[in-house]
Design a protein around this motif. Structure first.
Motif, PDB file in Angstrom:
ATOM      1  N   ILE A 156      36.837  50.517  25.144  1.00 12.04           N
ATOM      2  CA  ILE A 156      37.348  49.144  25.184  1.00 12.04           C
ATOM      3  C   ILE A 156      36.240  48.105  24.962  1.00 12.04           C
ATOM      4  CG2 ILE A 156      37.150  48.945  27.689  1.00 12.04           C
ATOM      5  CD1 ILE A 156      39.852  47.464  27.553  1.00 12.04           C
ATOM      6  N   GLU A 157      35.053  48.417  25.480  1.00  9.73           N
ATOM      7  CA  GLU A 157      33.950  47.461  25.353  1.00  9.73           C
ATOM      8  C   GLU A 157      33.599  47.244  23.883  1.00  9.73           C
ATOM      9  OE1 GLU A 157      34.014  49.994  27.517  1.00  9.73           O
ATOM     10  OE2 GLU A 157      34.452  48.664  29.216  1.00  9.73           O
TER      11      GLU A 157
ATOM     12  N   ASP B 299      36.357  42.415  18.353  1.00 10.64           N
ATOM     13  CA  ASP B 299      37.205  41.226  18.313  1.00 10.64           C
ATOM     14  C   ASP B 299      36.390  39.972  18.010  1.00 10.64           C
ATOM     15  OD1 ASP B 299      39.430  42.609  18.777  1.00 10.64           O
ATOM     16  OD2 ASP B 299      39.817  41.857  20.799  1.00 10.64           O
ATOM     17  N   LEU B 300      35.164  39.991  18.475  1.00 10.17           N
ATOM     18  CA  LEU B 300      34.309  38.819  18.249  1.00 10.17           C
ATOM     19  C   LEU B 300      34.034  38.606  16.761  1.00 10.17           C
ATOM     20  CD1 LEU B 300      31.547  38.793  20.988  1.00 10.17           C
ATOM     21  CD2 LEU B 300      33.048  36.906  20.396  1.00 10.17           C
TER      22      LEU B 300
ATOM     23  N   SER C 267      33.592  37.474  28.227  1.00 14.39           N
ATOM     24  CA  SER C 267      34.260  37.593  29.503  1.00 14.39           C
ATOM     25  C   SER C 267      35.756  37.312  29.371  1.00 14.39           C
ATOM     26  CB  SER C 267      33.580  36.632  30.478  1.00 14.39           C
ATOM     27  OG  SER C 267      34.264  36.545  31.652  1.00 14.39           O
ATOM     28  N   ARG C 268      36.091  36.300  28.555  1.00 16.14           N
ATOM     29  CA  ARG C 268      37.504  35.959  28.389  1.00 16.14           C
ATOM     30  C   ARG C 268      38.259  37.028  27.600  1.00 16.14           C
ATOM     31  NH1 ARG C 268      37.657  30.377  26.076  1.00 16.14           N
ATOM     32  NH2 ARG C 268      35.769  29.710  27.113  1.00 16.14           N
ATOM     33  N   LEU C 269      37.607  37.578  26.572  1.00 16.22           N
ATOM     34  CA  LEU C 269      38.250  38.653  25.805  1.00 16.22           C
ATOM     35  C   LEU C 269      38.529  39.848  26.715  1.00 16.22           C
ATOM     36  CD1 LEU C 269      36.218  38.531  22.485  1.00 16.22           C
ATOM     37  CD2 LEU C 269      38.655  38.099  22.729  1.00 16.22           C
TER      38      LEU C 269
ATOM     39  N   ARG D 260      42.644  42.169  32.620  1.00 17.64           N
ATOM     40  CA  ARG D 260      43.163  41.244  33.634  1.00 17.64           C
ATOM     41  C   ARG D 260      42.177  40.912  34.758  1.00 17.64           C
ATOM     42  NH1 ARG D 260      47.975  40.059  32.261  1.00 17.64           N
ATOM     43  NH2 ARG D 260      49.059  41.485  30.900  1.00 17.64           N
ATOM     44  N   ILE D 261      40.951  41.303  34.583  1.00 17.97           N
ATOM     45  CA  ILE D 261      39.926  40.860  35.523  1.00 17.97           C
ATOM     46  C   ILE D 261      38.879  40.166  34.678  1.00 17.97           C
ATOM     47  CG2 ILE D 261      38.043  41.570  37.031  1.00 17.97           C
ATOM     48  CD1 ILE D 261      39.572  43.932  37.864  1.00 17.97           C
ATOM     49  N   LYS D 262      38.418  39.018  35.159  1.00 18.94           N
ATOM     50  CA  LYS D 262      37.399  38.336  34.376  1.00 18.94           C
ATOM     51  C   LYS D 262      36.028  38.746  34.903  1.00 18.94           C
ATOM     52  CE  LYS D 262      36.327  33.945  32.410  1.00 18.94           C
ATOM     53  NZ  LYS D 262      36.192  32.558  32.647  1.00 18.94           N
TER      54      LYS D 262
END
Ligand code: ADP
Ligand code: MG
Length: 440
Positions: free
Chosen positions: A2-3, A9-10, A60-62, A68-70
């Protein structure tokens, strides 16, 4: 993993050049990360600083979208990784669970009139625990060095083989909730009640959260009875935190309360010089003086502007000059204002007054909520270009005349009540600072 998806995504959000210069250099450190903390390793301090100031919040937002945890994002330079690892297995006390930021030390903290008192207390308690200084409560505005000094205490006592826990109040709460869910509260208690130093950052977060206050009350008592050192930071004094139980307030006042003030001109100059030295940036005295007299007091923002200027200078292959400095400050100020959103104002006002953001947009006539709504209107009118009809629509109010009425009420209140004025000024600062933290 996931990381890696997140980093991918960036790619859609930034230029390819920036992606390959910075993001592609990040390596996720699985061992050092937790559910609420992501640790990335990068090759040098320059990349680390650039990612910290420009991308941490985005990453952090992505991550929040996926999990669901920031999480907190920590960027560590490869050469410092050794230090971080050693925090986990230090001597024969393996229970050091939290990761301190190795670059936040006493040595890298510039001392001036505005923070000398806090610095000296912090030094004292890291040399020797003393009852008169337990607990220590440090308070002051955003970006003035509270987290830095808390980490400095941690880093310094760790060298003496003490057990240290550094957490934000939010991490403490998350940990608490997870432990309840997993029925492992005994491990939670074992962890927090058996350390030599408990360092808790941003304790104002406990305001209005009763369950965790109850738990923290017992943690506090046990540590205090055992003469273990407790250090807390906050943006306010214990008394000023809304929704904090009286018994906690009174305990927090037992020891020493110390504030960090905004830095004066001389301290700002010293900080700029030090940041340039640490980042190997060359800059003329004239420009340093200009920056120090024109930048606001948020040291995080001062750092951001210096790094931005340095990046700019290296791209065009020139030294940092006065015009560039002037433009950088102007741009940042403009961005600060442009980026203030109504959602953001609601978020900060509801946090300060301990109500839910959704309540502000509700039709509730409850006194606290109506008051919060008036504050939102006032801040929106003074900080953003939103019109009254638009505000009415946004806040689910009847029409622009109800907004105008609310505005009149709050303006009268400000003229009559100095406390209201002070509270609103503080919120204004928070909103502007929060923005500036994102835009640098
Ligand atoms: P706060 O927790 O009060 O919001 P931080 O401790 O996060 O502020 O500080 C913001 C940034 O400014 C950090 O990068 C920190 O290293 C830097 N900073 C703050 N005060 C000082 C200081 N006195 N000397 C050097 N750097 C500082
Ligand atoms: Mg902080």
């Amino acid at each position: 993993m996931i990381e890696n998806d997140i980093l991918n995504d960036l790619k859609n959000e930034i230029s390819e050049a920036e992606y390959s210069a910075y993001i592609s250099k990040m390596k996720y450190d699985e061992n050092a990360s937790r559910s609420d903390l992501m640790v990335f390793i990068v090759p040098n301090i320059y990349i680390a600083n650039w990612i910290k100031t420009k991308y941490s919040e985005k990453i952090s937002r992505l991550f929040e979208i996926y999990k669901r945890i920031k999480p907190e994002i920590r960027i560590i330079v490869e050469s410092q990784k050794k230090d971080v690892k050693s925090l986990k297995i230090h001597g024969n006390k393996p229970q050091i669970r939290s990761i301190l930021n190795p670059s936040y030390t006493f040595d890298s903290f510039v001392v001036g009139e505005s923070n000398r008192f806090v610095y000296e207390i912090a030094k004292k308690i890291s040399l020797k625990q003393a009852e008169a200084y337990n607990p220590v409560w440090i308070y002051g505005g955003t970006g003035l060095g509270k987290t830095h000094i808390l980490n400095a205490i941690g880093n310094s006592v760790l060298d003496k083989n003490k057990t240290v826990i550094y957490v934000t109040a939010e991490q403490f709460l998350n940990d608490f909730l997870t432990r309840i869910q997993n029925h492992t509260m005994d491990r939670f208690r074992d962890k927090y009640r058996n350390c030599d130093y408990l360092l808790i950052d941003d304790v104002q977060f406990f305001g209005g959260k009763e369950g965790v206050q109850e738990e923290f009350f017992h943690t506090f008592n046990e540590l205090h009875d055992k003469k273990k050192q407790i250090v807390m930071t906050s943006d306010k004094t214990p008394k000023q935190i809304l929704g904090l139980e009286e018994r906690l307030k009174s305990r927090f006042e037992w020891g020493m309360i110390a504030d960090i003030q905004p830095p004066g001109l001389e301290t700002k100059i010293a900080i700029i010089i030090q940041k340039c030295r640490l980042n190997q940036i060359e800059i003329d005295t004239e420009i340093i003086n200009y920056l120090a007299s024109n930048i606001n007091d948020n040291i995080r923002q001062i750092e951001g502007i210096i790094l931005k200027l340095n990046a700019q200078a290296s791209i065009i292959g020139q030294n940092i000059n006065l015009t560039m400095a002037k433009n950088a400050i102007k741009d940042t100020q403009k961005e600060n204002l442009e980026n203030i959103t109504l959602e953001n104002i609601i978020k900060i006002v509801s946090k300060e007054l301990n109500i839910k953001p959704s309540e502000i947009k509700s039709k509730s006539r409850n006194k606290t909520i109506a008051n919060a709504r008036r504050i939102v209107i006032y801040l929106a009118r003074t900080l953003t270009p939103n019109s009254m009809p638009h505000l009415a629509q946004f806040l689910n109010m009847k029409d622009h005349s109800s907004v105008s009425k609310a505005m009149k009420m709050i303006t009268t209140e400000i003229a009559q009540n100095i406390n209201t004025k002070m509270m609103l000024d503080e919120m204004k600062n928070k909103i502007q600072n929060e923005q500036s933290d994102k835009t640098v």
